[in-house]
Design a protein around this motif. Structure first.
Motif, short mmCIF file in Angstrom:
data_model
loop_
_atom_site.label_atom_id
_atom_site.label_comp_id
_atom_site.label_asym_id
_atom_site.label_seq_id
_atom_site.Cartn_x
_atom_site.Cartn_y
_atom_site.Cartn_z
N GLU A 63 34.18 9.51 -70.10
CA GLU A 63 34.26 8.61 -71.52
C GLU A 63 31.86 8.00 -71.56
OE1 GLU A 63 37.13 6.06 -71.98
OE2 GLU A 63 36.14 5.09 -69.95
N GLY A 65 29.61 5.55 -72.31
CA GLY A 65 28.74 4.30 -73.52
C GLY A 65 27.90 3.94 -72.85
N THR A 66 27.98 1.73 -73.99
CA THR A 66 27.40 1.25 -73.75
C THR A 66 27.49 0.24 -72.83
OG1 THR A 66 27.49 0.71 -75.67
CG2 THR A 66 25.69 1.85 -75.69
N SER A 67 28.83 0.35 -72.87
CA SER A 67 30.06 -0.13 -71.70
C SER A 67 30.50 -0.17 -70.83
CB SER A 67 30.52 -1.82 -72.44
OG SER A 67 31.72 -0.81 -73.25
N SER A 68 30.69 -0.58 -69.52
CA SER A 68 31.59 -0.12 -68.05
C SER A 68 33.03 0.41 -69.17
CB SER A 68 31.61 -1.55 -66.60
OG SER A 68 32.10 -0.72 -65.81
N SER A 69 32.84 1.49 -68.79
CA SER A 69 34.10 2.22 -69.63
C SER A 69 34.51 2.66 -70.84
CB SER A 69 35.72 1.72 -68.30
OG SER A 69 35.80 1.58 -67.45
N GLY A 70 33.49 2.28 -71.11
CA GLY A 70 33.14 1.98 -72.91
C GLY A 70 32.70 3.75 -72.78
N SER A 71 32.84 4.01 -74.13
CA SER A 71 32.78 5.15 -75.45
C SER A 71 32.29 5.36 -76.67
CB SER A 71 34.89 6.06 -75.56
OG SER A 71 34.84 5.06 -76.35
N GLN A 72 31.57 4.80 -76.60
CA GLN A 72 30.51 4.06 -77.69
C GLN A 72 29.81 5.75 -78.17
OE1 GLN A 72 30.25 2.36 -75.35
NE2 GLN A 72 31.35 0.37 -76.55
N THR A 75 33.45 10.57 -75.99
CA THR A 75 35.13 10.77 -74.92
C THR A 75 35.31 11.91 -74.99
OG1 THR A 75 37.07 9.70 -74.11
CG2 THR A 75 36.70 9.26 -75.78
N TYR A 129 26.46 4.20 -69.45
CA TYR A 129 27.19 4.01 -68.50
C TYR A 129 28.67 5.41 -68.28
CZ TYR A 129 27.13 -1.04 -68.17
OH TYR A 129 26.30 -2.21 -67.38
#
Length: 155
Positions: A63, A65-72, A75, A129
């Motif tokens: 993944e 992303g722009t947050s921890s564990s994020g997928s923005q 993924t 992230y």
């Protein structure tokens, strides 16, 4: 009438992160990298420094992303291994917007009725992230990867 301003153009730069014990049974490992201001994430080059072996067939993916564990930004839960048991040392994956990088979409969508901001671009410095995802199987081998985040400076 249009006016023009000329400059040196876009420049690329990369940041490297090495992760030891990159994959854990049934879990995730989160790595952070700072994206410079005024850049777009062009690609991520993933190299398996050492081999990874699962105890039984399973999936290994990511993944971003722009947050921890994020997928923005993307993924792909089986992007590195899809129902297999091993990834050889020096296996290299280019995660870029195109074939072979399912799920990675940092730029704006083309051919739409209205343009949207590119999720991979940031005017300000920010943290990205990269999360590894592993099947619920025992993990053996060197289990080390390097991530090369390639940024294009646009401003």
């Amino acid at each position: 009438m249009a006016t023009y301003k000329y400059g040196s153009g876009a420049v690329t730069a990369a940041k490297r992160v090495v992760i030891k014990d990159a994959f854990v049974q049934g879990g995730e490992v989160v790595a952070e990298v700072t994206q410079p201001a005024g850049t777009i994430l062009s690609e991520v080059i993933v190299r398996f420094i050492g081999g990874v072996t699962l105890g039984s067939a399973g999936d290994i993916g990511y993944e971003l992303g722009t947050s921890s564990s994020g997928s923005q930004l993307g993924t792909n839960v089986d992007g590195f291994l899809d129902g297999g048991t091993a990834i050889a040392a020096n296996t290299v994956y280019y995660l870029s917007n195109g074939a072979g990088a399912a799920g990675f979409t940092p730029d704006s969508t083309q051919n739409t009725t209205s343009g949207a901001a590119a999720v991979g671009y940031s005017d300000d410095e920010r943290t990205l992230y990269f999360t590894t995802i592993c099947a619920n199987q025992t993990v053996t081998g060197d289990n080390e990867i390097e991530l090369n985040f390639v940024f294009t400076h646009l401003s």
